[in-house]
Design a protein around this motif. Structure first.
Motif, PDB file in Angstrom:
ATOM      1  N   GLY A 465       0.031  -1.641   0.011  1.00 18.27           N
ATOM      2  CA  GLY A 465      -0.087  -0.420   0.229  1.00 18.27           C
ATOM      3  C   GLY A 465       1.112   1.141   0.313  1.00 18.27           C
ATOM      4  O   GLY A 465       0.726   2.278  -0.353  1.00 18.27           O
ATOM      5  N   ASP A 466       2.105   0.786   0.255  1.00 21.39           N
ATOM      6  CA  ASP A 466       3.194   2.552   0.432  1.00 21.39           C
ATOM      7  C   ASP A 466       3.568   2.719  -0.875  1.00 21.39           C
ATOM      8  O   ASP A 466       4.990   3.415  -0.006  1.00 21.39           O
ATOM      9  N   SER A 467       3.445   2.091  -1.977  1.00 20.61           N
ATOM     10  CA  SER A 467       4.766   2.102  -2.818  1.00 20.61           C
ATOM     11  C   SER A 467       3.666   3.444  -3.785  1.00 20.61           C
ATOM     12  O   SER A 467       2.903   2.563  -4.200  1.00 20.61           O
ATOM     13  N   ALA A 468       4.930   4.070  -4.269  1.00 19.89           N
ATOM     14  CA  ALA A 468       4.595   5.227  -4.990  1.00 19.89           C
ATOM     15  C   ALA A 468       4.229   4.819  -6.369  1.00 19.89           C
ATOM     16  O   ALA A 468       3.604   4.162  -7.949  1.00 19.89           O
ATOM     17  N   ALA A 469       4.725   3.896  -6.812  1.00 22.74           N
ATOM     18  CA  ALA A 469       5.586   2.589  -7.794  1.00 22.74           C
ATOM     19  C   ALA A 469       4.121   1.858  -8.347  1.00 22.74           C
ATOM     20  O   ALA A 469       3.475   2.359  -9.791  1.00 22.74           O
ATOM     21  N   ALA A 470       3.463   1.354  -7.458  1.00 25.11           N
ATOM     22  CA  ALA A 470       3.240   0.977  -7.772  1.00 25.11           C
ATOM     23  C   ALA A 470       1.195   1.404  -8.187  1.00 25.11           C
ATOM     24  O   ALA A 470       0.202   1.348  -8.978  1.00 25.11           O
ATOM     25  N   GLN A 471       0.760   2.217  -7.182  1.00 18.05           N
ATOM     26  CA  GLN A 471       0.498   3.182  -7.112  1.00 18.05           C
ATOM     27  C   GLN A 471      -0.209   3.974  -8.868  1.00 18.05           C
ATOM     28  O   GLN A 471      -1.301   4.421  -9.461  1.00 18.05           O
ATOM     29  N   PHE A 472       1.284   4.380  -8.757  1.00 16.36           N
ATOM     30  CA  PHE A 472       1.433   4.308 -10.719  1.00 16.36           C
ATOM     31  C   PHE A 472       0.506   3.870 -11.402  1.00 16.36           C
ATOM     32  O   PHE A 472       0.186   4.305 -12.577  1.00 16.36           O
ATOM     33  N   LEU A 473       1.393   2.143 -11.349  1.00 21.51           N
ATOM     34  CA  LEU A 473       0.722   1.316 -12.154  1.00 21.51           C
ATOM     35  C   LEU A 473      -0.319   1.061 -12.763  1.00 21.51           C
ATOM     36  O   LEU A 473      -1.143   0.837 -13.413  1.00 21.51           O
ATOM     37  N   GLN A 474      -1.348   1.532 -11.274  1.00 19.80           N
ATOM     38  CA  GLN A 474      -2.733   1.043 -10.868  1.00 19.80           C
ATOM     39  C   GLN A 474      -3.463   2.413 -11.757  1.00 19.80           C
ATOM     40  O   GLN A 474      -4.439   1.708 -12.592  1.00 19.80           O
ATOM     41  N   THR A 475      -2.590   3.462 -12.091  1.00 22.80           N
ATOM     42  CA  THR A 475      -3.795   4.249 -12.846  1.00 22.80           C
ATOM     43  C   THR A 475      -3.377   4.850 -14.109  1.00 22.80           C
ATOM     44  O   THR A 475      -3.906   5.525 -14.961  1.00 22.80           O
ATOM     45  N   ARG A 476      -2.465   3.911 -15.372  1.00 17.54           N
ATOM     46  CA  ARG A 476      -1.981   3.750 -16.303  1.00 17.54           C
ATOM     47  C   ARG A 476      -3.195   3.317 -17.218  1.00 17.54           C
ATOM     48  O   ARG A 476      -2.756   1.816 -16.401  1.00 17.54           O
ATOM     49  N   SER A 477      -2.882   3.132 -18.490  1.00 13.59           N
ATOM     50  CA  SER A 477      -4.144   2.607 -19.269  1.00 13.59           C
ATOM     51  C   SER A 477      -3.302   1.366 -19.575  1.00 13.59           C
ATOM     52  O   SER A 477      -3.924   0.611 -20.243  1.00 13.59           O
ATOM     53  N   PHE A 478      -2.062   1.175 -19.780  1.00 13.39           N
ATOM     54  CA  PHE A 478      -1.083  -0.084 -20.378  1.00 13.39           C
ATOM     55  C   PHE A 478      -0.483  -0.146 -18.886  1.00 13.39           C
ATOM     56  O   PHE A 478       0.473   0.581 -18.425  1.00 13.39           O
ATOM     57  N   ARG A 479      -0.162  -1.770 -18.543  1.00 14.22           N
ATOM     58  CA  ARG A 479       0.378  -1.988 -17.825  1.00 14.22           C
ATOM     59  C   ARG A 479       1.284  -3.127 -18.174  1.00 14.22           C
ATOM     60  O   ARG A 479       1.748  -4.039 -16.957  1.00 14.22           O
ATOM     61  N   GLY A 480       1.764  -3.517 -19.159  1.00 15.14           N
ATOM     62  CA  GLY A 480       2.320  -4.438 -19.637  1.00 15.14           C
ATOM     63  C   GLY A 480       1.975  -5.503 -20.209  1.00 15.14           C
ATOM     64  O   GLY A 480      -0.078  -6.067 -19.945  1.00 15.14           O
ATOM     65  N   LEU A 481       2.049  -6.720 -20.549  1.00 19.36           N
ATOM     66  CA  LEU A 481       1.598  -7.641 -21.871  1.00 19.36           C
ATOM     67  C   LEU A 481       0.748  -8.359 -20.590  1.00 19.36           C
ATOM     68  O   LEU A 481       1.417  -9.159 -18.586  1.00 19.36           O
ATOM     69  N   GLU A 482      -0.302  -9.040 -20.248  1.00 22.29           N
ATOM     70  CA  GLU A 482      -0.920  -9.705 -18.973  1.00 22.29           C
ATOM     71  C   GLU A 482      -0.576 -11.496 -19.214  1.00 22.29           C
ATOM     72  O   GLU A 482      -0.767 -12.280 -19.933  1.00 22.29           O
ATOM     73  N   THR A 483       0.112 -11.853 -18.274  1.00 22.96           N
ATOM     74  CA  THR A 483       0.533 -13.151 -17.854  1.00 22.96           C
ATOM     75  C   THR A 483      -0.898 -14.375 -18.421  1.00 22.96           C
ATOM     76  O   THR A 483      -0.810 -15.093 -18.897  1.00 22.96           O
ATOM     77  N   ARG A 484      -2.457 -14.001 -18.147  1.00 25.15           N
ATOM     78  CA  ARG A 484      -3.869 -14.896 -17.849  1.00 25.15           C
ATOM     79  C   ARG A 484      -3.075 -16.192 -17.440  1.00 25.15           C
ATOM     80  O   ARG A 484      -3.317 -17.043 -17.305  1.00 25.15           O
ATOM     81  N   VAL A 485      -2.140 -16.267 -16.062  1.00 19.66           N
ATOM     82  CA  VAL A 485      -1.549 -17.915 -15.425  1.00 19.66           C
ATOM     83  C   VAL A 485      -3.115 -18.230 -14.773  1.00 19.66           C
ATOM     84  O   VAL A 485      -3.594 -18.209 -14.206  1.00 19.66           O
ATOM     85  N   GLY A 486      -3.041 -19.416 -15.392  1.00 19.38           N
ATOM     86  CA  GLY A 486      -4.351 -20.307 -15.329  1.00 19.38           C
ATOM     87  C   GLY A 486      -5.518 -20.303 -15.542  1.00 19.38           C
ATOM     88  O   GLY A 486      -6.115 -21.091 -15.652  1.00 19.38           O
ATOM     89  N   GLU A 487      -5.286 -19.202 -16.937  1.00 24.52           N
ATOM     90  CA  GLU A 487      -6.630 -18.970 -17.361  1.00 24.52           C
ATOM     91  C   GLU A 487      -6.719 -19.513 -19.045  1.00 24.52           C
ATOM     92  O   GLU A 487      -7.949 -19.891 -19.196  1.00 24.52           O
ATOM     93  N   ASP A 488      -5.250 -19.586 -19.287  1.00 17.86           N
ATOM     94  CA  ASP A 488      -5.295 -19.937 -21.047  1.00 17.86           C
ATOM     95  C   ASP A 488      -4.367 -21.297 -20.968  1.00 17.86           C
ATOM     96  O   ASP A 488      -3.442 -21.685 -20.320  1.00 17.86           O
ATOM     97  N   ALA A 489      -5.710 -21.928 -22.109  1.00 18.42           N
ATOM     98  CA  ALA A 489      -4.463 -23.816 -22.411  1.00 18.42           C
ATOM     99  C   ALA A 489      -2.996 -23.520 -22.538  1.00 18.42           C
ATOM    100  O   ALA A 489      -2.811 -21.985 -22.960  1.00 18.42           O
ATOM    101  N   PRO A 490      -2.446 -24.427 -22.331  1.00 20.00           N
ATOM    102  CA  PRO A 490      -0.743 -24.564 -22.481  1.00 20.00           C
ATOM    103  C   PRO A 490      -1.039 -24.979 -24.334  1.00 20.00           C
ATOM    104  O   PRO A 490      -1.488 -25.453 -25.025  1.00 20.00           O
ATOM    105  N   SER A 491      -0.050 -23.506 -24.411  1.00 20.73           N
ATOM    106  CA  SER A 491       0.162 -23.553 -26.358  1.00 20.73           C
ATOM    107  C   SER A 491       0.573 -25.214 -26.210  1.00 20.73           C
ATOM    108  O   SER A 491       1.858 -25.745 -25.392  1.00 20.73           O
TER     109      SER A 491
END
Length: 516
Positions: A465-491
């Protein structure tokens, strides 16, 4: 094609670009000129006296053409068991001693060539070879005395002489000439020592041949006048040298003095004190931007100047006390592209030598301030008398004296941390973010899916909760590629291409073109 060329480039301009270097020394020197300009004999004597075996030779960019002749000359004068290494492309400013690069070759001493800030080193003994720029002592003294008499400044009781380090070899002659023309004035100056001793060893006195050394930062004009019983109103500062950071720092740190400069290249003398107010007002604007910042980046700009680690610890302490967030960052030589990667940081404080502390931040996205400016910005009340400090040691000494004379109590903290703060930059009230407060118990609202969490060794989820970088990341429209662990079947594994880039084995474009 013209429109495309406007926004893209092949990179050829970077390769063919001509870099202009301010070199006042000819690229080709005779053996006698090389000996005189770069103090070859004195350098050899200091190396032998110190019994140094691995010596690093540090050159700025403008003196690199002379590095090979100097290396060969020193090598021929020294014993065969002594090793020499040439250092270029310094980690930070070329005026600072690059102890980081010297440690890579396990050097036990360093020879610094060219302009130097003369900051106190922290680890290695340093031999300074400042170079010798031409100056006419008689014309310099005549120009100073005529200017002082015309402006009625010769009535000052004390004259303090300061100069660029490249003119140190003529300082005594200039002083002699000034005393003949201004016999009623006291002329003071701090001599420059060409040998620098590591801070820790200097205190212990473990190396007799390097004891009793000083540098240009050892005493300031204000300290000289205080020792002589003079005030700024009764004193005047004379500076020998052209427009440079040394002169700018002198004007900022001695705003209450009259300062006259003599440029040996143009042979002109002028009053510099008129620029002081403009410089201070520009820095005051940077102070107000730092006051509005909630996330501050401590930018490490030196690893060789003494006391830089205690200063970083001090900056972290005062930032935390002001309920702001700090990050310590080292990027080598700062530029807008590097610092642009830290978008969550709203202001940077640069920990560097006095000559590299003041950066023109017009091209940077965030303001860059000095440690002293940050101290002023974090004060509860907005007061600034125009006093300016750039020396690490002086900042830490004043902080230590303040702790000894002031009793720190918890009730001194402001009662309402949520009180809005008026910003002189925007002209509006703002609610400052508060970091480093007391930990509050987690509630059901805190367990939201967007919170940044960390799993510790016991498997417990901890909220950042006290991370300025984490709070800034939550306000960005792009946060990097989503890993979706456990949601997609392995290729499924598939055979990749083979061959070379101009024609892979499974590339059938040629066959299709031939068929068509």
């Amino acid at each position: 094609m013209a429109e495309v060329a406007t926004f893209s480039s092949s990179g050829a301009d970077v390769i063919t670009r001509t870099i202009e270097l301010e070199e006042n020394i000819p690229s080709i020197l005779s053996a006698e000129e090389l000996e005189d300009t770069f103090d070859i004999e004195r350098t050899v004597q200091e190396i032998e006296k110190g019994q140094f075996n691995r010596i690093a030779l540090q050159f700025p960019d403008e003196l690199l053409p002379h590095s090979v002749p100097i290396f060969k000359t020193l090598k021929s004068r020294l014993a065969s068991d002594r090793e020499l290494y040439v250092l270029a492309d310094t980690t930070y400013g070329s005026c600072c001693v690059d102890e980081v690069a010297a440690q890579h070759v396990d050097a036990d001493a360093l020879v610094h060539y060219g302009h130097a800030c003369m900051s106190q080193s922290s680890r290695l003994p340093v031999i300074y070879v400042l170079g010798r720029k031409p100056v006419d002592p008689s014309h310099c003294a005549d120009s100073f005395s005529e200017t002082l008499k015309s402006l009625q400044a010769s009535e000052k009781k004390t004259i303090l002489l300061r100069y660029d380090v490249a003119y140190a070899h003529k300082a005594d002659e200039v002083i002699t000439q000034l005393r003949q023309r201004l016999p009623l004035s006291r002329i003071l100056h701090t001599p420059i020592s060409l040998i620098a001793h590591p801070a820790a060893e200097r205190q212990q006195g473990s190396s007799p041949h390097l004891n009793n050394t000083s540098n240009t930062q050892s005493t300031s004009p204000s300290e000289d006048t205080r020792q002589e019983g003079s005030s700024p109103e009764d004193s005047v500062i004379l500076y020998i040298g052209g427009e440079c950071l040394t002169l700018t720092n002198l004007l900022l740190t001695h705003a209450s003095y009259e300062v006259f400069s003599y440029n040996p290249a143009t042979r002109e003398t002028r009053l510099e004190s008129g620029r002081t107010n403009k410089l201070l007002m520009r820095r005051y604007g940077a102070v107000q931007k730092a006051r509005d910042a909630d996330v501050i980046g401590i930018l490490v700009g030196t690893l060789g100047v003494a006391n830089y680690l205690p200063l970083i610890a001090h900056l972290r302490s005062i930032i935390k006390k002001a309920h702001k967030k700090s990050y310590t960052i080292t990027v080598g030589k700062p530029n807008p592209a590097k610092l642009g990667n830290f978008m969550e940081v709203e202001c940077f404080v640069l920990v560097a030598c006095p000559e590299n502390s003041l950066l023109d931040a017009k091209e940077f996205l965030q303001p860059i301030v000095t440690p002293y400016e940050l101290e002023v910005a974090l004060q509860p009340t907005q007061t600034w008398t125009g006093r300016y400090v750039l020396d690490f040691g002086q900042l830490l000494r004043e902080h230590k004296e303040g702790l000894e004379n002031t009793e720190i109590r918890e009730e001194d903290e402001p009662e309402d941390l949520d009180e809005p703060v008026f910003s002189l930059i925007t002209g509006k009230y703002r609610h400052a973010k508060r970091y480093g407060g007391a930990d509050e118990p987690a509630t059901s609202e805190d367990a939201d899916s967007s919170a940044v969490i960390l799993r510790n060794q016991e498997g417990t989820l901890l909220k950042m909760g006290d991370s300025a970088a984490a709070q800034f990341l939550q306000t960005r429209s792009f946060r990097g590629l989503e890993t979706r662990v456990g949601e997609d079947a392995p290729s499924l594994l598939e055979q990749g291409r083979s061959g070379i880039a101009r024609g892979y084995a499974d590339d059938r474009r040629d066959e299709s073109q031939e068929t068509s």
